[in-house]
Design a protein around this motif. Structure first.
Motif, PDB file in Angstrom:
ATOM      1  N   MET A  47       0.830  -1.215   0.000  1.00 28.96           N
ATOM      2  CA  MET A  47       0.000   0.000   0.000  1.00 28.96           C
ATOM      3  C   MET A  47       0.863   1.264   0.000  1.00 28.96           C
ATOM      4  SD  MET A  47      -1.388  -0.109   3.922  1.00 28.96           S
ATOM      5  CE  MET A  47      -0.294   0.078   5.321  1.00 28.96           C
ATOM      6  N   LYS A  48       2.083   1.190   0.547  1.00 28.20           N
ATOM      7  CA  LYS A  48       2.951   2.369   0.588  1.00 28.20           C
ATOM      8  C   LYS A  48       3.352   2.794  -0.816  1.00 28.20           C
ATOM      9  CE  LYS A  48       4.777   1.111   5.126  1.00 28.20           C
ATOM     10  NZ  LYS A  48       5.979   0.726   5.903  1.00 28.20           N
ATOM     11  N   ARG A  49       3.443   1.837  -1.737  1.00 26.79           N
ATOM     12  CA  ARG A  49       3.826   2.156  -3.109  1.00 26.79           C
ATOM     13  C   ARG A  49       2.708   2.884  -3.839  1.00 26.79           C
ATOM     14  NH1 ARG A  49       6.787  -3.071  -5.643  1.00 26.79           N
ATOM     15  NH2 ARG A  49       7.262  -1.479  -7.199  1.00 26.79           N
ATOM     16  N   ILE A  50       1.476   2.738  -3.340  1.00 22.01           N
ATOM     17  CA  ILE A  50       0.334   3.436  -3.933  1.00 22.01           C
ATOM     18  C   ILE A  50       0.212   4.839  -3.369  1.00 22.01           C
ATOM     19  CG2 ILE A  50      -2.159   3.403  -4.252  1.00 22.01           C
ATOM     20  CD1 ILE A  50      -0.857   1.201  -5.769  1.00 22.01           C
ATOM     21  N   LEU A  51       0.341   4.966  -2.046  1.00 19.90           N
ATOM     22  CA  LEU A  51       0.114   6.245  -1.385  1.00 19.90           C
ATOM     23  C   LEU A  51       1.074   7.320  -1.858  1.00 19.90           C
ATOM     24  CD1 LEU A  51      -0.569   4.995   2.252  1.00 19.90           C
ATOM     25  CD2 LEU A  51      -2.226   5.760   0.569  1.00 19.90           C
ATOM     26  N   VAL A  52       2.271   6.930  -2.273  1.00 17.61           N
ATOM     27  CA  VAL A  52       3.254   7.896  -2.776  1.00 17.61           C
ATOM     28  C   VAL A  52       2.706   8.660  -3.968  1.00 17.61           C
ATOM     29  CG1 VAL A  52       5.517   8.113  -3.864  1.00 17.61           C
ATOM     30  CG2 VAL A  52       5.223   6.576  -1.931  1.00 17.61           C
ATOM     31  N   HIS A  53       1.926   7.990  -4.807  1.00 17.82           N
ATOM     32  CA  HIS A  53       1.437   8.601  -6.051  1.00 17.82           C
ATOM     33  C   HIS A  53       0.050   9.245  -5.901  1.00 17.82           C
ATOM     34  CE1 HIS A  53       4.720   6.674  -8.212  1.00 17.82           C
ATOM     35  NE2 HIS A  53       4.411   5.548  -7.596  1.00 17.82           N
TER      36      HIS A  53
END
Length: 545
Positions: A47-53
């Motif tokens: 999920m952290k890879r999504i929140l960055v964008h």
């Protein structure tokens, strides 16, 4: 358009109890023979890879189209809680059993949590695999999307799509494709996770179906959750191939706390949940959560989640007395009639014949025939509604209480320790009847010797597997790092070339301007010389006069 029949909970319950008398009950396993879950990978770090964008997008516009996708991505899961919860799962009746109480995930509850702006009571059917990439390429406006497939062509690598996402951010008028890329990432890494950093083609197909046909994915999310829980309960280990965040929020919604977690706008304020996790649940490990859940419903228990609204509940489809669901990898049944009081209705004896046997995967040859029957079943839906809004406290019929007390419980026993064996596995060693103490001692010695050898072999194999896994993970990380670095360098090179070309154009323009200025200067010099000569001529002429 489906044909819908509606009943009150009392009407449906009375008919259900009459039918159950003649049909009997479906088969139900003995949970004490199932392994205790010990090895669990929740796969929530993606999920952290999504929140960055997602930091600079218009969340209101995004929510209007995709519901609470972004909010569910922000939820942090307590792994020990999920690990303990799975031990109470009944793989035959598709519910969690706490003593004499059954609780189950429902289409309606998951629908309230996600708030997808599409009709809830529609079943998902998977798109043909050969159509996924072409359709996805059109939606995202990314040509040759197949170049982002992983080696086995089972999914798209998110790291390559991230590069495209960064490009979309810089392009004017690409807001729609940018939002779609983020939604696709949540579908593949959060709602339907598979391999780390990979969006499976099955998850991509669900996203394409939502975009093209507007089919609500809730039934597919629920189906994958049931299939995953069944796998875990029967094997005791594995990776969570379902949305763990939704399962966690559903779970904590039925546990009462000293401080209220949820309010009318709880999606926008998750601080109360974090406070409860720190103050009340922070010291609970695997054993602590097992003990806490075993005490339900005698203490700290809530039948209805605080956010549950009064809605019509889907209880059966077609000729079946339960609901068939279709996921992205298989199909499964579940019986909402088991848990009517979760949604505020009166609980009656449910019909459960055939529930345990209805489950399978699309790789099976018979899957196509089963999907066709499911499609026919979903053309006729049976829904129930509450008798009155004033019935706030969930209740049950007298017949249900007697039936539930006679039904075997699916609650597990406590494991011996955090790391110790959870059960004795019956293998080739058969216990023999012994007639005296000497035979018993001899048999125990043989068992201990064989057990010691098995432990040594197991330790050796585990070490070999761990070394192999470490090497494979290291090589994969190196390859992925190299590929990502090459793509970033190519992107930087293309940007550098563009800057150089622009500089060359500006340099050419400056040279032309300089040449033109030089010509004009030479002309001015010639004019000045002519003027000077005329002045000298006129001066000489004046002197002669």
């Amino acid at each position: 358009m489906a044909i819908i029949t509606k009943f009150t909970t009392v009407e449906y319950g009375q008919n259900s109890e009459l039918s159950q008398l003649s049909e009997g009950d479906g088969s139900r396993c003995n949970a004490r023979k199932l392994p205790v879950v010990k090895d669990l990978n929740c796969m929530v770090n993606e999920m952290k890879r999504i929140l960055v964008h997602s930091q600079n997008i218009d969340e209101a516009t995004f929510s209007m189209k995709y519901g609470r996708l972004l909010e569910i991505t922000k939820i942090e899961v307590l792994n020990p809680a999920i690990k303990a919860l799975i031990n109470f799962w009944d793989p035959d009746y598709r519910c969690f059993s706490f003593g004499k109480v059954d609780l189950c995930l429902t289409v309606e509850e998951y629908g309230m949590l996600m708030e997808f702006p599409k009709h809830l009571h529609k079943v998902y059917f998977p798109l043909r695999s050969d159509k996924v990439i072409p359709e996805l390429s059109k939606l995202l406006k990314i040509p040759h999307l197949s170049r982002f497939l992983e080696k086995n062509a089972n999914g798209l690598k998110w790291k390559f799509l991230e590069v495209e996402l960064e490009r979309k951010k810089l392009q004017y008028g690409s807001m729609l494709e940018r939002d779609r890329l983020i939604a696709l990432g949540i579908y593949g890494l959060v709602l339907f996770p598979s391999l780390s950093g990979v969006i499976s083609l099955e998850a991509a197909a669900a996203f394409v179906e939502y975009e093209n046909t507007h089919v609500n994915p809730i039934t597919a999310i629920l189906a994958e959750t049931f299939l995953t829980l069944n796998h875990f309960r029967k094997t005791g280990k594995g990776a969570m191939r379902c949305c763990t965040q939704l399962l966690y929020i559903w779970m904590v919604s039925h546990i009462e706390t000293k401080k209220p977690i949820f309010n009318n706008f709880w999606w926008f304020n998750q601080k109360p949940l974090k406070l409860v996790e720190e103050e009340e649940w922070g010291s609970l490990g695997n054993q602590g959560w097992m003990k806490k859940l075993q005490e339900l419903p005698s203490s700290n228990f809530s039948w209805k989640a605080p956010w549950v609204k009064s809605v019509d509940v889907l209880v059966s489809c077609g000729q079946k007395c339960w609901v068939p669901l279709v996921g992205i990898t298989g199909y499964v049944s579940y019986a909402p009639a088991l848990v009517i009081r979760q949604l505020g209705g009166i609980q009656h004896i449910p019909r459960t014949v055939g529930v345990a046997e209805f489950s399978g995967f699309f790789k099976d040859q018979s899957a196509l025939e089963v999907l066709e029957t499911i499609k026919q079943d979903w053309s006729h839906l049976t829904l129930i509604r509450k008798e009155s809004e004033r019935l706030r406290d969930p209740s049950s019929s007298e017949g249900y209480e007697k039936w539930r007390n006679l039904t075997p419980t699916a609650a597990p026993r406590m494991p011996c320790s955090e790391d110790g064996p959870s059960q004795i596995i019956e293998g080739s060693l058969k216990r023999k009847k012994v007639s005296n103490e000497e035979d018993l001692m001899g048999q125990l010695e043989r068992l201990q010797i064989e057990l010691g050898k098995s432990k040594v072999d197991k330790t050796t194999l585990e070490m070999m597997m761990m070394e192999g896994d470490k090497s494979r993970v290291f090589l994969n990380e190196q390859f992925e790092y190299r590929d990502a670095k090459i793509m970033m360098l190519e992107l930087q090179l293309s940007k550098g070339k563009a800057i150089m070309e622009e500089s060359e154009k500006e340099r050419g323009t400056l040279i032309l301007d300089w040449m033109q200025s030089s010509s004009e200067l030479e002309a001015l010099k010639a004019d000045f010389n002519d003027y000077q000569e005329n002045a000298e001529y006129n001066q000489d002429k004046f002197l002669h006069i």
